[in-house]
Scaffold this active site. Structure first.
Site, short mmCIF file in Angstrom:
data_model
loop_
_atom_site.label_atom_id
_atom_site.label_comp_id
_atom_site.label_asym_id
_atom_site.label_seq_id
_atom_site.Cartn_x
_atom_site.Cartn_y
_atom_site.Cartn_z
N GLY A 40 4.92 9.25 -6.34
CA GLY A 40 5.08 10.64 -5.90
C GLY A 40 6.57 10.95 -5.93
O GLY A 40 7.30 10.55 -5.04
N HIS A 41 7.02 11.59 -6.99
CA HIS A 41 8.44 11.86 -7.14
C HIS A 41 8.74 13.29 -6.72
O HIS A 41 8.27 14.24 -7.33
CB HIS A 41 8.88 11.58 -8.58
CG HIS A 41 8.85 10.13 -8.93
ND1 HIS A 41 9.08 9.63 -10.18
CD2 HIS A 41 8.62 9.05 -8.14
CE1 HIS A 41 8.99 8.31 -10.15
NE2 HIS A 41 8.70 7.94 -8.93
P1 IMP Z 1 -1.11 0.51 -5.75
O1 IMP Z 1 0.06 0.70 -6.66
O2 IMP Z 1 -1.80 1.79 -5.39
O3 IMP Z 1 -2.05 -0.55 -6.24
O4 IMP Z 1 -0.54 -0.05 -4.34
C1 IMP Z 1 0.05 -1.34 -4.22
C2 IMP Z 1 1.23 -1.31 -3.26
O5 IMP Z 1 2.29 -0.54 -3.83
C3 IMP Z 1 0.92 -0.66 -1.91
O6 IMP Z 1 1.70 -1.31 -0.91
C4 IMP Z 1 1.42 0.75 -2.08
O7 IMP Z 1 1.76 1.37 -0.85
C5 IMP Z 1 2.66 0.50 -2.94
N1 IMP Z 1 3.01 1.67 -3.78
C6 IMP Z 1 2.41 2.09 -4.90
N2 IMP Z 1 3.02 3.17 -5.39
C7 IMP Z 1 4.03 3.43 -4.57
C8 IMP Z 1 5.06 4.42 -4.58
O8 IMP Z 1 5.18 5.27 -5.47
N3 IMP Z 1 5.95 4.37 -3.55
C9 IMP Z 1 5.88 3.42 -2.58
N4 IMP Z 1 4.96 2.47 -2.54
C10 IMP Z 1 4.03 2.48 -3.53
#
Ligand code: IMP
Length: 421
Positions: A40-41
């Protein structure tokens, strides 16, 4: 030539969207190379705020080409909705290309993501966007790629084949099957909408580099969430370090010039996993409130803590960051003292290395250096010289600890609250 890469150096949410937006002033192309709409940028332009999930952050500059690279996992319905929402706000989205090799995310991936989170022994705290299952299919060579968006008959056949396979897993797990007919209608609409944007983007990027254009590769998440080097298994499923830009965008290593590392002046994390400098006191709460630390994708409150030079230093080393962009310095303006974690104490042994085991990292006690706070607003600073001496000292120490030079400081969410050094 050349390509620059911008990556997050912590656990994501470092403020990459804003930095990319600032850096795109003089670039010709922005390429996303990994991740999906778990990202989410946030970009604030004037009084308008935009949150991008899949679309590269160069989309707001009419002369910048934007590429969703092959390393991305793209939810076609999410991507269509994001494009439509931007177009409805008057943003020209014609300057976008989607790689024909991008891996597609479908409803069954999201359902499998949720199922794993609810049943498995280790809860990761994922964003629920189907990222892990989609990358698993890619590695398992049964993913469906962007090229199929141009071929509805083949897309439908593959979607139903894969969907049925997942439905059998859902049945075995005792959860409801997906209605593939209903889902297909939505996928078919998105495919028709996205098909004109699909291209063999490695050639587009190669042509731009050959013509001497400036290409910026936009990383998502952060180095500490890297599938190989992050705090495994509490990581995302892609290569978030700078090296991931080569396979994920389709560029050769020789094309890379600078690696920008975006680094928050303190640390945050969403989801589960070790976080040695996490604060559970009023300082942590102050950082969350001042820094508006709530997820741009999921709205979850972010965990907050002091700057961790051990963890960030590791990811900066791996990415070969030569320029740091420090964000959210202003969030620390009201703190009477500030701390930097310079080493860990792990079972009585001092170390400056990030351990591989999440369990060991969980047991690490941060060793801090404490510095005086600056207790002055920095949000109007236009140059390094405008910063209070204590803030300069803090930033200098931070840069020294992680071994990279500061190139940009950001003191607020707007484009103009940024200065170069
Ligand atoms: P996934 O990428 O949805 O599989 O999540 C795996 C981990 O990466 C979790 O701890 C998420 O909260 C974290 N995560 C995924 N995308 C983001 C991001 O854009 N910002 C911060 N944390 C992220």
């Amino acid at each position: 030539m050349p390509a620059d890469i911008l990556v997050g150096t912590q656990w994501g949410d470092e403020g990459k969207g804003k930095l990319i937006d600032v850096l795109t002033r003089d670039v010709d192309m922005v390429v996303r190379f990994q991740g999906g709409n778990n990202a989410g940028h946030t970009v604030e332009i004037g009084d308008q705020k935009y949150v991008l999930h899949l679309i590269p952050s160069g989309i707001f500059r009419p002369n910048v080409k934007n590429i969703v690279g092959n390393g991305v996992v793209a939810d076609p319905i999410g991507l269509m909705e994001e494009l439509k929402a931007l177009a409805a706000r008057g943003i020209d989205v014609s300057n976008l290309e989607i790689s024909d090799r991008v891996q597609l995310i479908f409803a069954y991936h999201k359902k499998a993501d949720a199922l794993r989170e609810s049943k498995a022994g280790v809860k990761i705290g994922t964003t629920g966007r189907g990222i892990g299952p989609a990358y698993s299919d890619k590695a398992n060579r049964c993913g469906i790629r962007g090229i199929e968006l141009r071929n509805p008959a083949s897309l439908e056949r593959l979607f139903r084949e894969q969907g049925e396979k997942y439905n059998r897993l859902f049945e075995q797990a005792g959860v409801e099957r997906l209605d593939l007919d209903a889902e297909w209608q939505k996928v078919a609409e998105a495919a028709a909408y996205l098909a004109p944007y699909v291209a063999n983007t490695a050639y587009t990027i190669a042509a731009a580099l050959k013509a001497g254009q400036k290409v910026l590769c936009e990383g998502a998440q952060g180095g500490l969430l890297d599938i190989d080097h992050g705090t495994y298994p509490f990581v995302t499923s892609s290569s978030t370090v700078a090296g991931g830009a080569c396979p994920g965008a389709g560029i050769p290593p020789q094309a890379v010039r600078n690696v920008w590392g975006v680094i928050k002046a303190y640390t945050t994390r969403v989801g589960e996993g070790p976080f040695p400098t996490e604060l559970f006191d009023e300082t942590g709460e102050a950082l969350r409130q001042e820094g508006r630390e709530f997820g741009a994708t999921t709205g979850r409150p972010r965990r907050c803590g002091w700057f961790d030079a051990v963890a960030s230093g590791y990811s900066i080393m791996l990415s070969g960051v030569n320029l740091l962009a420090v964000t959210k310095l202003d969030v620390m303006d009201k703190l009477p003292e500030v701390k930097l974690c310079v080493a860990y104490d792990i079972n009585g042994v001092r170390t400056t290395e990030l351990p591989a085991s999440a369990e060991v990292l969980e047991a690490a006690k941060p060793i801090y250096e404490t510095m005086p706070g600056w207790l002055t607003s920095t949000s109007g600073a236009k140059s390094w010289d405008d910063l209070p001496a204590a803030a300069q000292a803090y930033l200098n120490r931070l840069a020294e600890l992680v071994g990279a030079r500061i190139g940009i400081v950001s003191v607020g969410p707007r484009r103009d609250q940024t200065f170069e050094l």
